[in-house]
Write a protein that holds these residues in place. Structure first.
Motif, PDB file in Angstrom:
ATOM      1  N   LEU A 142      39.193   2.506  11.079  1.00 20.03           N
ATOM      2  CA  LEU A 142      38.964   1.430  10.107  1.00 20.03           C
ATOM      3  C   LEU A 142      37.953   1.736   9.014  1.00 20.03           C
ATOM      4  O   LEU A 142      37.979   1.120   7.962  1.00 20.03           O
ATOM      5  CB  LEU A 142      38.534   0.154  10.832  1.00 20.03           C
ATOM      6  N   TRP A 143      37.046   2.695   9.261  1.00 21.93           N
ATOM      7  CA  TRP A 143      36.025   2.945   8.252  1.00 21.93           C
ATOM      8  C   TRP A 143      36.632   3.286   6.879  1.00 21.93           C
ATOM      9  O   TRP A 143      36.224   2.727   5.850  1.00 21.93           O
ATOM     10  CB  TRP A 143      35.031   4.004   8.704  1.00 21.93           C
ATOM     11  N   TYR A 158      37.757   3.163  16.867  1.00 17.42           N
ATOM     12  CA  TYR A 158      37.927   2.075  15.895  1.00 17.42           C
ATOM     13  C   TYR A 158      37.318   2.460  14.555  1.00 17.42           C
ATOM     14  O   TYR A 158      37.878   2.167  13.497  1.00 17.42           O
ATOM     15  CB  TYR A 158      37.260   0.790  16.397  1.00 17.42           C
ATOM     16  N   LEU A 159      36.154   3.134  14.596  1.00 16.82           N
ATOM     17  CA  LEU A 159      35.500   3.525  13.351  1.00 16.82           C
ATOM     18  C   LEU A 159      36.364   4.492  12.565  1.00 16.82           C
ATOM     19  O   LEU A 159      36.550   4.341  11.357  1.00 16.82           O
ATOM     20  CB  LEU A 159      34.148   4.181  13.650  1.00 16.82           C
ATOM     21  N   ALA A 216      34.593   2.672  20.456  1.00 18.66           N
ATOM     22  CA  ALA A 216      34.030   2.246  19.175  1.00 18.66           C
ATOM     23  C   ALA A 216      34.245   3.334  18.130  1.00 18.66           C
ATOM     24  O   ALA A 216      34.598   3.051  16.981  1.00 18.66           O
ATOM     25  CB  ALA A 216      32.551   1.928  19.329  1.00 18.66           C
ATOM     26  N   VAL A 228      29.529  -3.022  24.609  1.00 15.72           N
ATOM     27  CA  VAL A 228      28.637  -1.857  24.633  1.00 15.72           C
ATOM     28  C   VAL A 228      27.205  -2.304  24.913  1.00 15.72           C
ATOM     29  O   VAL A 228      26.523  -1.765  25.793  1.00 15.72           O
ATOM     30  CB  VAL A 228      28.695  -1.089  23.288  1.00 15.72           C
ATOM     31  N   ALA A 260      33.599  -2.560  10.425  1.00 13.20           N
ATOM     32  CA  ALA A 260      34.762  -1.836  10.938  1.00 13.20           C
ATOM     33  C   ALA A 260      34.953  -2.028  12.435  1.00 13.20           C
ATOM     34  O   ALA A 260      36.057  -1.883  12.939  1.00 13.20           O
ATOM     35  CB  ALA A 260      34.641  -0.349  10.608  1.00 13.20           C
ATOM     36  N   LEU A 261      33.880  -2.340  13.169  1.00 12.64           N
ATOM     37  CA  LEU A 261      34.011  -2.433  14.626  1.00 12.64           C
ATOM     38  C   LEU A 261      34.398  -3.847  15.055  1.00 12.64           C
ATOM     39  O   LEU A 261      33.865  -4.818  14.526  1.00 12.64           O
ATOM     40  CB  LEU A 261      32.684  -2.068  15.291  1.00 12.64           C
ATOM     41  N   PRO A 262      35.305  -3.957  16.023  1.00 12.95           N
ATOM     42  CA  PRO A 262      35.601  -5.291  16.567  1.00 12.95           C
ATOM     43  C   PRO A 262      34.354  -5.829  17.266  1.00 12.95           C
ATOM     44  O   PRO A 262      33.733  -5.097  18.044  1.00 12.95           O
ATOM     45  CB  PRO A 262      36.711  -5.025  17.590  1.00 12.95           C
ATOM     46  N   ASP A 286      28.855  -1.101   6.926  1.00  8.96           N
ATOM     47  CA  ASP A 286      30.220  -0.590   7.101  1.00  8.96           C
ATOM     48  C   ASP A 286      30.608  -0.559   8.575  1.00  8.96           C
ATOM     49  O   ASP A 286      31.713  -0.943   8.953  1.00  8.96           O
ATOM     50  CB  ASP A 286      30.329   0.825   6.522  1.00  8.96           C
ATOM     51  N   MET A 287      29.679  -0.086   9.409  1.00  8.10           N
ATOM     52  CA  MET A 287      30.001   0.003  10.826  1.00  8.10           C
ATOM     53  C   MET A 287      30.245  -1.367  11.413  1.00  8.10           C
ATOM     54  O   MET A 287      31.193  -1.581  12.167  1.00  8.10           O
ATOM     55  CB  MET A 287      28.867   0.706  11.584  1.00  8.10           C
ATOM     56  N   VAL A 346      33.925  -5.224  21.001  1.00 12.07           N
ATOM     57  CA  VAL A 346      33.543  -3.884  21.420  1.00 12.07           C
ATOM     58  C   VAL A 346      32.017  -3.751  21.408  1.00 12.07           C
ATOM     59  O   VAL A 346      31.414  -3.261  22.369  1.00 12.07           O
ATOM     60  CB  VAL A 346      34.187  -2.818  20.502  1.00 12.07           C
TER      61      VAL A 346
END
Lengths: 221, 233
Positions: A205-206, A201-202, A198, B88, B79-81, B75-76, B84
């Motif tokens: 993409l952030w 990815y952040l 994660a 988690v 941005a996260l798939p 934002d998080m 995922v």
């Protein structure tokens, strides 16, 4: 609290699985490097068909776009990967992912470009043609650049979605970032590898999400 | 006339993807999957949009600390798939003593993701409302909250409808991700049935089920977009 840290932010496990996840990240980037340009280009073709003079092309693109916008990408991917072998067509995970994303992306990018192309007044096209440019030149040098600029935030937003969607490839066992992380999770019995993925990815993409928020605000203003 | 024809490509195709006996046998489980998908989807749409609206309204009060939190959270989640986050939560939480069912995890995560996108869209609508509207409303004696709710929001909602619809459709389609954690929705029923039947017909049924549900929704979204079109100059 300790339990929480140990379960989600176990540094020693993260350190251990880091190389595996970096490998996965490369695969994710490789998939992106193929599906984004291909999808974006195919989408442009779809949009040009959808707005073309030919009635047949226009009529054919509507069901194509609606179909692939309606079917969830995971359904499409699993259909291609585990359905087609029954018909004698076996594709490798990488091929399945590429094909599924091509179909899905071309429909989504196509809709965005279409909105962009439709926002360009007919006068632009007429003026370009009357200066002696051919239809193709008109598209390439006059219409498409303006259309793309008008829908840039939407294109960027869709591209973020595509990068996130590549995580679906883990379901068909393509060893990309999420697949590697989930494998590490099942070996270590710990969610830290997933948290590390994660974080990857952040980091990826952030900045793009932030940029997008700015772009959207600028266009709206 | 009715002698058995040798199998052609066409009959092989039909047998692989549209076998009548398989359709008969697995229709009930696909229908069950449709019910589960619709349940999750309805819950996610309602809770996600309400939560997103609430967050946007809270953000309008411009309390610095709160807004920073909202922006980071949103934002998080953008941005996260989603897959995922689902993994988690699904695999991590039980080990710290919180056991959520797979249905609850799917609902929770998709709701949060939709709320994040909805918040951004509502917030864009609020900020797009001209300042004069605020000033005029306040000068007639309306309070801040009254202005927000009765003057700004009604105007903001109008321009949020098309993007919100499209985003909602996209996230509702993510209910298919539930199959990864074993939620018995359409895709899960279809893949299970396919491996039992040794035939791809159930997968085709699943795909058709999604088309039946989502093609009208996608078409509706397209119509909304033209209906509420506001051209950016």
């Amino acid at each position: 609290m300790d339990q929480l840290l140990d379960q989600f932010f176990n540094l020693s496990i993260m350190q251990q699985v880091f190389p595996l996840l970096v490998k996965g990240l490369w695969m994710t980037l490789k998939v992106c490097a193929i599906v984004i340009p291909v999808g974006a280009f195919a989408g442009l073709v779809v949009a040009l068909c959808a707005t073309s003079q030919s009635r047949l092309a226009r009529i054919l693109t509507v069901p194509y776009v609606d179909l692939f916008r309606a079917v969830p990408p995971l359904v499409l991917l699993i259909f291609i990967h585990s359905g087609l072998p029954f018909a004698g067509i076996s594709l490798s995970p990488f091929q399945s992912v590429t094909l599924a994303f091509l179909l899905n992306n071309s429909a989504f990018y196509g809709e965005i470009y279409r909105a962009g192309l439709e926002s360009i007044g007919a006068g632009q096209r007429e003026a370009a043609r009357s200066t002696g440019l051919t239809a193709l030149q008109t598209n390439i040098y006059v219409v498409i650049p303006q259309a793309v600029r008008n829908v840039l935030p939407d294109l960027l937003s869709n591209t973020i979605e595509v990068v996130k969607l590549t995580s679906l490839a883990s379901v068909v066992a393509l060893p990309e970032l999420l697949y590697s992380a989930d494998m590490a999770r099942s070996i270590t019995f710990n969610a830290s590898p997933l948290v590390l993925a994660a974080a990857f990815y952040l980091v990826l993409l952030w900045p793009v999400v932030r940029l997008l928020s700015r772009l959207e605000r600028r266009v709206a203003a | 006339m009715d002698q058995a024809l040798p199998p052609t490509r066409w009959t092989i195709f039909l047998d692989t993807f549209f076998k009548a006996s398989v359709i008969d046998q697995y229709l009930p489980s696909i229908l069950k999957g449709i019910v589960v998908t619709l349940e999750v989807a309805a819950l996610v749409v309602i809770c996600g949009i309400l939560l997103g609206l609430t967050l946007a309204l809270v953000r309008a009060y411009r309390i610095r600390a709160v807004n920073i939190l909202i922006v980071i959270l949103v934002d998080m989640l953008r941005a996260l798939p989603p897959l995922v986050i689902i993994l988690v939560v699904y695999f991590g939480l039980p080990n710290v003593g919180i056991a959520l069912s797979n249905f609850a995890v799917l609902w929770l995560i998709l709701t949060l993701v939709l709320a994040a996108f909805a918040e951004e869209i509502f917030w864009a609508g609020i900020t797009a409302t001209p300042k004069g509207q605020w000033e005029a409303a306040r000068s007639t004696g309306l309070g801040f909250t009254q202005t927000l709710l009765f003057v700004v929001m009604p105007q903001a909602l109008r321009i949020t409808i098309p993007p919100l619809t499209n985003r909602t459709i996209a996230i509702t389609k993510n209910t298919a991700l539930g199959t990864v954690i074993g939620v018995p929705e359409i895709l899960n029923q279809a893949t299970t049935a396919t491996s039992f039947a040794g035939n791809a017909t159930p997968l085709m049924m699943g795909a058709v089920a999604y088309m039946v549900i989502f093609i009208p929704v996608v078409t509706f979204g397209r119509w909304l977009e033209t209906r509420f079109a506001w051209r950016r100059a």
